[in-house]
Design a protein around this motif. Structure first.
Motif, PDB file in Angstrom:
ATOM      1  N   ARG A 136       8.337  19.235   4.591  1.00 14.97           N
ATOM      2  CA  ARG A 136       7.322  19.206   3.263  1.00 14.97           C
ATOM      3  C   ARG A 136       6.308  19.565   2.717  1.00 14.97           C
ATOM      4  O   ARG A 136       5.321  19.708   4.208  1.00 14.97           O
ATOM      5  CB  ARG A 136       7.142  17.322   3.497  1.00 14.97           C
ATOM      6  CG  ARG A 136       7.030  16.409   2.269  1.00 14.97           C
ATOM      7  CD  ARG A 136       6.891  15.226   2.794  1.00 14.97           C
ATOM      8  NE  ARG A 136       7.767  14.611   3.077  1.00 14.97           N
ATOM      9  CZ  ARG A 136       8.588  14.423   4.038  1.00 14.97           C
ATOM     10  NH1 ARG A 136       7.565  14.248   5.137  1.00 14.97           N
ATOM     11  NH2 ARG A 136      10.200  14.210   4.250  1.00 14.97           N
ATOM     12  N   TYR A 137       5.647  20.184   2.295  1.00 22.16           N
ATOM     13  CA  TYR A 137       4.033  20.160   0.992  1.00 22.16           C
ATOM     14  C   TYR A 137       3.320  19.185   1.590  1.00 22.16           C
ATOM     15  O   TYR A 137       3.724  17.272   1.455  1.00 22.16           O
ATOM     16  CB  TYR A 137       4.640  21.043  -0.167  1.00 22.16           C
ATOM     17  CG  TYR A 137       4.591  22.413  -0.045  1.00 22.16           C
ATOM     18  CD1 TYR A 137       4.153  22.937   0.832  1.00 22.16           C
ATOM     19  CD2 TYR A 137       5.467  22.420  -1.332  1.00 22.16           C
ATOM     20  CE1 TYR A 137       3.826  24.833   0.551  1.00 22.16           C
ATOM     21  CE2 TYR A 137       5.387  24.429  -1.161  1.00 22.16           C
ATOM     22  CZ  TYR A 137       4.633  25.127   0.076  1.00 22.16           C
ATOM     23  OH  TYR A 137       5.573  25.932  -0.683  1.00 22.16           O
ATOM     24  N   CYS A 138       2.436  19.229   1.221  1.00 18.64           N
ATOM     25  CA  CYS A 138       0.701  18.493   1.144  1.00 18.64           C
ATOM     26  C   CYS A 138       1.192  18.230   0.106  1.00 18.64           C
ATOM     27  O   CYS A 138       1.841  18.889  -0.785  1.00 18.64           O
ATOM     28  CB  CYS A 138       0.037  18.915   2.372  1.00 18.64           C
ATOM     29  SG  CYS A 138      -0.620  19.250   3.071  1.00 18.64           S
ATOM     30  N   THR A 139       0.812  16.791  -0.159  1.00 20.47           N
ATOM     31  CA  THR A 139       0.686  16.500  -1.312  1.00 20.47           C
ATOM     32  C   THR A 139       0.029  17.411  -2.885  1.00 20.47           C
ATOM     33  O   THR A 139       1.083  18.372  -3.815  1.00 20.47           O
ATOM     34  CB  THR A 139       0.360  14.930  -1.704  1.00 20.47           C
ATOM     35  OG1 THR A 139       0.731  13.846  -0.851  1.00 20.47           O
ATOM     36  CG2 THR A 139       1.030  14.139  -3.156  1.00 20.47           C
ATOM     37  N   PHE A 140      -1.116  17.389  -2.353  1.00 22.58           N
ATOM     38  CA  PHE A 140      -1.520  19.206  -3.152  1.00 22.58           C
ATOM     39  C   PHE A 140      -0.802  19.999  -3.093  1.00 22.58           C
ATOM     40  O   PHE A 140      -1.163  20.435  -4.459  1.00 22.58           O
ATOM     41  CB  PHE A 140      -2.919  18.157  -2.775  1.00 22.58           C
ATOM     42  CG  PHE A 140      -4.035  17.210  -2.923  1.00 22.58           C
ATOM     43  CD1 PHE A 140      -4.164  17.255  -4.336  1.00 22.58           C
ATOM     44  CD2 PHE A 140      -4.388  16.734  -2.077  1.00 22.58           C
ATOM     45  CE1 PHE A 140      -4.747  15.855  -4.948  1.00 22.58           C
ATOM     46  CE2 PHE A 140      -4.838  14.932  -2.441  1.00 22.58           C
ATOM     47  CZ  PHE A 140      -4.965  14.301  -3.728  1.00 22.58           C
ATOM     48  N   LYS A 141      -0.675  20.149  -1.942  1.00 19.63           N
ATOM     49  CA  LYS A 141      -0.057  21.598  -2.128  1.00 19.63           C
ATOM     50  C   LYS A 141       1.623  21.309  -3.358  1.00 19.63           C
ATOM     51  O   LYS A 141       1.222  22.335  -4.091  1.00 19.63           O
ATOM     52  CB  LYS A 141       0.250  22.175  -0.945  1.00 19.63           C
ATOM     53  CG  LYS A 141       0.928  23.568  -0.981  1.00 19.63           C
ATOM     54  CD  LYS A 141       0.323  24.246  -0.497  1.00 19.63           C
ATOM     55  CE  LYS A 141       0.537  26.066  -0.572  1.00 19.63           C
ATOM     56  NZ  LYS A 141      -0.275  26.213   0.295  1.00 19.63           N
TER      57      LYS A 141
ATOM     58  N   HIS B 294       0.533   3.786  -3.087  1.00 20.40           N
ATOM     59  CA  HIS B 294       0.540   5.442  -2.927  1.00 20.40           C
ATOM     60  C   HIS B 294       1.769   6.141  -3.116  1.00 20.40           C
ATOM     61  O   HIS B 294       0.921   7.618  -3.548  1.00 20.40           O
ATOM     62  CB  HIS B 294       0.401   5.168  -1.149  1.00 20.40           C
ATOM     63  CG  HIS B 294      -0.566   6.739  -0.614  1.00 20.40           C
ATOM     64  ND1 HIS B 294      -2.155   6.167  -0.717  1.00 20.40           N
ATOM     65  CD2 HIS B 294      -0.279   7.831  -0.540  1.00 20.40           C
ATOM     66  CE1 HIS B 294      -2.177   7.348  -0.517  1.00 20.40           C
ATOM     67  NE2 HIS B 294      -1.602   8.438  -0.096  1.00 20.40           N
TER      68      HIS B 294
ATOM     69  N   ARG C 120       0.986   9.894  -6.253  1.00 21.12           N
ATOM     70  CA  ARG C 120       1.947  10.340  -5.777  1.00 21.12           C
ATOM     71  C   ARG C 120       2.559  10.855  -6.958  1.00 21.12           C
ATOM     72  O   ARG C 120       2.622  12.003  -7.452  1.00 21.12           O
ATOM     73  CB  ARG C 120       2.475  10.913  -4.304  1.00 21.12           C
ATOM     74  CG  ARG C 120       1.635  10.876  -3.295  1.00 21.12           C
ATOM     75  CD  ARG C 120       2.549  11.058  -1.747  1.00 21.12           C
ATOM     76  NE  ARG C 120       1.374  11.167  -1.009  1.00 21.12           N
ATOM     77  CZ  ARG C 120       2.132  11.186   0.465  1.00 21.12           C
ATOM     78  NH1 ARG C 120       3.262  11.286   0.358  1.00 21.12           N
ATOM     79  NH2 ARG C 120       1.228  11.035   1.186  1.00 21.12           N
TER      80      ARG C 120
ATOM     81  N   GLU D  91       5.230   9.289   6.176  1.00 22.73           N
ATOM     82  CA  GLU D  91       4.360   9.428   5.482  1.00 22.73           C
ATOM     83  C   GLU D  91       3.583   7.583   5.387  1.00 22.73           C
ATOM     84  O   GLU D  91       3.040   6.860   5.067  1.00 22.73           O
ATOM     85  CB  GLU D  91       3.822  10.318   4.456  1.00 22.73           C
ATOM     86  CG  GLU D  91       3.125  11.587   5.177  1.00 22.73           C
ATOM     87  CD  GLU D  91       3.472  12.074   4.255  1.00 22.73           C
ATOM     88  OE1 GLU D  91       3.101  12.378   3.494  1.00 22.73           O
ATOM     89  OE2 GLU D  91       4.121  14.188   4.886  1.00 22.73           O
ATOM     90  N   ILE D  92       4.928   7.214   3.768  1.00 22.63           N
ATOM     91  CA  ILE D  92       4.653   6.158   3.403  1.00 22.63           C
ATOM     92  C   ILE D  92       5.894   5.218   3.329  1.00 22.63           C
ATOM     93  O   ILE D  92       6.268   4.906   2.644  1.00 22.63           O
ATOM     94  CB  ILE D  92       4.261   6.435   2.034  1.00 22.63           C
ATOM     95  CG1 ILE D  92       5.009   7.562   1.791  1.00 22.63           C
ATOM     96  CG2 ILE D  92       3.018   7.248   1.804  1.00 22.63           C
ATOM     97  CD1 ILE D  92       4.589   8.101  -0.539  1.00 22.63           C
ATOM     98  N   SER D  93       6.352   5.672   4.262  1.00 21.34           N
ATOM     99  CA  SER D  93       8.410   4.581   4.710  1.00 21.34           C
ATOM    100  C   SER D  93       8.791   4.418   3.547  1.00 21.34           C
ATOM    101  O   SER D  93       9.109   6.034   3.062  1.00 21.34           O
ATOM    102  CB  SER D  93       7.836   2.774   5.494  1.00 21.34           C
ATOM    103  OG  SER D  93       7.248   2.446   3.939  1.00 21.34           O
TER     104      SER D  93
ATOM    105  N   GLU E  67       9.011  10.367   3.584  1.00 20.99           N
ATOM    106  CA  GLU E  67       9.339   8.841   4.797  1.00 20.99           C
ATOM    107  C   GLU E  67       8.823   8.444   5.734  1.00 20.99           C
ATOM    108  O   GLU E  67       8.317   7.515   6.067  1.00 20.99           O
ATOM    109  CB  GLU E  67      11.049   8.388   5.559  1.00 20.99           C
ATOM    110  CG  GLU E  67      11.741   7.757   5.998  1.00 20.99           C
ATOM    111  CD  GLU E  67      12.564   8.228   6.971  1.00 20.99           C
ATOM    112  OE1 GLU E  67      11.920   9.344   7.960  1.00 20.99           O
ATOM    113  OE2 GLU E  67      13.072   7.313   7.392  1.00 20.99           O
TER     114      GLU E  67
ATOM    115  N   PRO F 260       0.791  -0.659   0.412  1.00 24.11           N
ATOM    116  CA  PRO F 260       0.456  -0.007   0.090  1.00 24.11           C
ATOM    117  C   PRO F 260       0.864   1.599  -0.036  1.00 24.11           C
ATOM    118  O   PRO F 260       0.508   2.379  -1.013  1.00 24.11           O
ATOM    119  CB  PRO F 260      -0.591   0.348   0.949  1.00 24.11           C
ATOM    120  CG  PRO F 260      -0.144  -1.405   1.691  1.00 24.11           C
ATOM    121  CD  PRO F 260       0.762  -1.973   1.222  1.00 24.11           C
ATOM    122  N   PHE F 261       1.772   1.640   0.744  1.00 20.92           N
ATOM    123  CA  PHE F 261       2.643   2.507   0.560  1.00 20.92           C
ATOM    124  C   PHE F 261       3.095   2.239  -0.352  1.00 20.92           C
ATOM    125  O   PHE F 261       3.378   4.123  -0.973  1.00 20.92           O
ATOM    126  CB  PHE F 261       4.656   2.437   1.571  1.00 20.92           C
ATOM    127  CG  PHE F 261       3.686   1.951   3.164  1.00 20.92           C
ATOM    128  CD1 PHE F 261       2.363   2.559   3.899  1.00 20.92           C
ATOM    129  CD2 PHE F 261       4.109   0.579   3.668  1.00 20.92           C
ATOM    130  CE1 PHE F 261       2.567   2.683   4.618  1.00 20.92           C
ATOM    131  CE2 PHE F 261       3.662   0.443   4.780  1.00 20.92           C
ATOM    132  CZ  PHE F 261       2.764   1.484   6.110  1.00 20.92           C
TER     133      PHE F 261
END
Lengths: 383, 287, 107
Positions: free
Chosen positions: B262-267, B128, B132, B200-202, B198, B124-125
């Motif tokens: 780090r920015y949020c993904t959508f930003k 995901h 992104r 968030e999604i290892s 790292e 799943p990581f």
């Protein structure tokens, strides 16, 4: 859209302790969150049954690696009134100094880890570097860096000398500018504000309903602090100004903790100036044979509660309720509707201390079980 | 030995030297970041130790053929990139017309391979992270292609080698700025490193890889970083300054990495879509 | 921007890393390192054994002297407090590691 389970834990780079967060996501939005415990159950309470009171006092500190003094203080708050032991002012202030230093290093650790969650390793390193100085102070004051083991029933093991107190103020002088600089960076940084403001919002009503404690509650506008509401130890000699913010988001929780660091520094300095010249009493102050009682203190993470029952000069039962128990129930609610990107930040903003809070582990594959209090007391399930 | 054969040999040697430079480049980045953190940090040759250690790990059979193939395919693609770059620097065998478009596509191809591998791994990581990467590619890969074409459209040259001979310092300033911005996503530097975040999604795209496969992917990443730095240096400052410029870029990006979370993904995606629109407007004005 | 200045300032400073095995770190005088039992003075009263939270300190019934298993010791110094003849004390030594578990027992 397809709903998938996105696991965070039991092992994950963003978690420092084992907890299994199941995030059911649609796309990247969390629809439902659950958590699973039982990965770090150590049976601390069982270890303390039928032990000498002094032994229990030293064992109870090992519940938590970061706030060990708070556990010993809560235990002493429960035990000392049983024997009508009145602690002298010097002991009260010395214990308080250690507890407040502990709050400083706990909050600094948390700030560093929070920055690490957001990807700002630099501040993590700087906070850890400064925290090391506090650990050195502990080393000098008590002899142990993490588990201080400084207290005894009614007294303490050491007298703080003039040099010790001078060293504390010297350490604070070397830290204060840097910490203020870092706080400015955290408060004013655009990307940090972007990540924190409005994320993981807890309203005041929710905080009351779920019974949150500590900085998490104080960030949601509840002015509740055991040090103020029920002063113990030397908190009657030194005034505590609780830090309260009303926004209730991750940013507010960060700033509450950062401000509390400075407040604790002020308390330590004031307490150090008030320590009297007299020495602490000699060790076996008084023996306690029977009684039961409860003690509570304000740990770095919130209210820490101990129930102690003593029979025949031995502890029969110690019940520990750490602040994380109160704050953890908020996770499913606060994670719902958040983006996966924000999940680690929200999880960490509550400052979870998992292995301190694990009390009961029911291990059974596939089924969830509910135990009644009677069954828990008996230690086995009715069929 | 004829003259062209000699040149080919030099190119070959330079290409393989550049692999070592790529590893040193990564070591330099780590050392610099550590110094910014006020730590001593690992020695500069630490990436060599890391890759050697990974190669020495136990090998196991994987089930998914795509998952297995990705490291080998991507290392071949990365060597193709390196050949083009080194021939632009020292020779001419790969310096064919319009090779910059091939270069841009190779960069895109590499990330596409990663996404294939990530999806095939079923973690799943990784999946995901792949999502992104796809979102981010919308912004920065199109910009990368457009910016490359901007450089050549404005100067009227058709290949990297000739560009570096004929033009020097900051010929196309606006496109240069865009290229530096794109570098944030290519080099995976913090404000925009949402792909391998790292905490968030290892481990992100490479979550399920280990051993020699992971080593190959790591080398690919190092080569990609170095070749982007060289290409950007070549386009911005000319042939001679390409390698120093690449190190200059790494200093700049490391400084950014050390000062920003780090920015949020959508930003992050939004920022790169704005960059893409800017590049498009610039290209449109040219026409 | 403030962050950039802080970072560059820190880069110019000496690194905070302690290169441990090469350079020993300073330890305070009060540090509780290795636990030492003075067996000349020990009277074998069992108080330390009763009070020890982990059962690390045990009185040998043969010669009535206390022995410590360092692998179990949590360095709380309660035994030193309860000892009626004060024969237990802590030294500054902090390198107590051994690959052999048996070596840690009976010290």
């Amino acid at each position: 859209m397809h709903r998938t389970m996105f696991p965070i834990g039991p092992q994950h780079p963003s978690l420092k302790e084992p907890i299994f967060l199941k995030l059911y996501v649609e796309g990247t939005v969390i629809e439902k969150a659950e958590f699973d415990l039982g990965y770090a159950h150590r049976g601390v309470e069982e270890k303390m049954e039928n032990k000498e009171i002094d032994t229990t006092l030293h064992a109870v500190q090992r519940t938590c690696g970061i706030c060990s003094q708070c556990h010993s203080l809560a235990f002493l708050n429960a035990v000392e009134p049983m024997g009508q032991i009145r602690i002298p002012k010097r002991v009260a202030l010395q214990r308080m100094v250690i507890a407040e230093l502990e709050r400083i290093h706990s909050h600094m650790l948390w700030s560093g880890v929070m920055m690490h969650e957001m990807g700002l390793e630099t501040l993590f390193m700087y906070y850890m570097r400064e925290r090391e100085k506090i650990l050195d102070v502990f080393d000098e004051l008590t002899g142990n860096r993490v588990h201080h083991s400084a207290d005894l029933i009614g007294t303490m093991k050491m007298n703080f000398s003039e040099e010790d107190i001078e060293m504390i103020s010297k350490t604070f002088d070397s830290m204060k500018d840097k910490l203020e600089d870092y706080r400015r960076s955290v408060e004013g940084h655009d990307v940090i504000r972007d990540r924190c403001i409005g994320k993981g919002k807890i309203t005041r009503a929710d905080a009351v309903k779920y019974g949150l404690v500590g900085p998490v509650a104080r960030a949601s506008g509840i002015s509740y602090d055991v040090r103020v509401n029920a002063p113990y130890l030397g908190y009657q000699f030194v005034k505590v100004n609780p830090v309260v913010r009303t926004e209730g988001d991750v940013h507010a929780r960060t700033l509450v903790r950062l401000d509390e660091t400075f407040e604790s520094m002020r308390i330590v300095e004031e307490a150090c100036s008030k320590i009297p010249k007299s020495k602490v009493p000699k060790y076996p102050v008084k023996r306690i044979f029977h009684g039961q009682g409860a003690g509570r203190v304000e740990a770095p993470r919130g209210e820490n509660f101990h129930f102690v029952k003593i029979d025949m000069a031995k502890t029969k039962r110690v019940k520990i309720r750490t602040p994380t128990v109160a704050n953890l129930v908020m996770y499913p609610k606060v994670l719902q509707g958040a983006d996966i990107t924000d999940a680690p930040v929200i999880v960490m903003s509550m400052d979870p201390c998992i292995s301190c809070m694990e009390r009961v582990a029911v291990i059974k594959k596939g089924k969830t079980e509910v135990w009644s209090s009677h069954e828990l007391f008996r230690g086995k399930k009715h069929d | 030995m004829s003259c062209s054969e000699e040149k080919n040999m030099i190119e070959f040697i330079v290409t393989f030297l550049l692999v070592f430079v790529a590893l040193l480049f990564a070591g330099f980045h780590r050392k610099l970041l550590a110094r910014l953190h006020n730590r001593t940090g690992p020695p500069v040759i630490q990436p060599f130790y890391d890759t050697l250690k990974l190669f020495s790990k136990k090998k196991e059979n994987y089930e998914n053929p795509i998952f297995n193939a990705v490291p080998y395919v991507s290392i071949i693609a990365s060597f193709a990139i390196l050949f083009i770059v080194s021939s632009a620097l020292v020779g001419e065998s790969f310096d064919f017309d319009y090779n910059f478009i091939v270069l841009g596509y190779l960069f895109i191809l590499l990330d596409t391979f990663y996404i294939f591998g990530a999806v095939a791994s079923r973690s799943p990581f990784a999946i995901h992270s792949g999502v992104r990467e796809l979102l981010l590619m919308l912004g920065y890969k199109t910009t990368f292609l457009m910016v490359m074409s901007l450089f050549f459209a404005k100067t009227g040259v058709v290949s990297l080698g000739t560009y570096s001979i004929e033009f020097g310092f900051l010929q196309v300033p606006f496109a240069s700025i865009l290229l530096v911005l794109v570098g944030f996503a290519v080099m995976k530097v913090t404000p925009f490193d949402v792909v391998n975040a790292e905490t968030e999604i290892s481990a992100g795209l490479f979550a399920e890889y280990y051993g020699d496969h992971l080593a190959l992917l790591k080398i690919t990443e190092f080569i990609k970083d170095l070749s982007f730095g060289l290409v950007a240096g070549l386009l911005l400052f000319g042939k001679i300054w390409a390698l120093p410029a690449a190190f200059g870029f790494v200093i700049f990006y490391t400084l950014m990495e050390a000062t920003s979370p780090r920015y949020c993904t959508f930003k992050a995606v939004k920022v790169f879509i704005i960059v893409a629109i800017l590049a498009f407007i610039d290209l449109f004005l040219l026409v | 921007m403030g962050m950039t200045i802080t970072v560059i300032k820190n880069m110019l400073k000496k690194p905070a890393t302690i290169k441990y095995p090469k350079k020993k770190s300073d330890i305070s005088k009060n540090y509780r390192g290795r636990i030492v039992v003075d067996r000349e003075k020990c009277i074998g009263c069992y108080l330390c054994q009763i009070h020890c939270p982990t059962g690390a300190i045990v009185v040998d019934p043969k010669d009535k002297k206390a022995y410590v298993d360092i692998g179990r010791c949590i360095f709380c110094s309660l035994c030193a407090e309860v000892c009626p003849v004060k024969c237990i004390h802590f030294t500054n030594e902090y390198e107590k590691v051994s690959k052999d578990k048996e070596k840690l027992k009976r010290q």
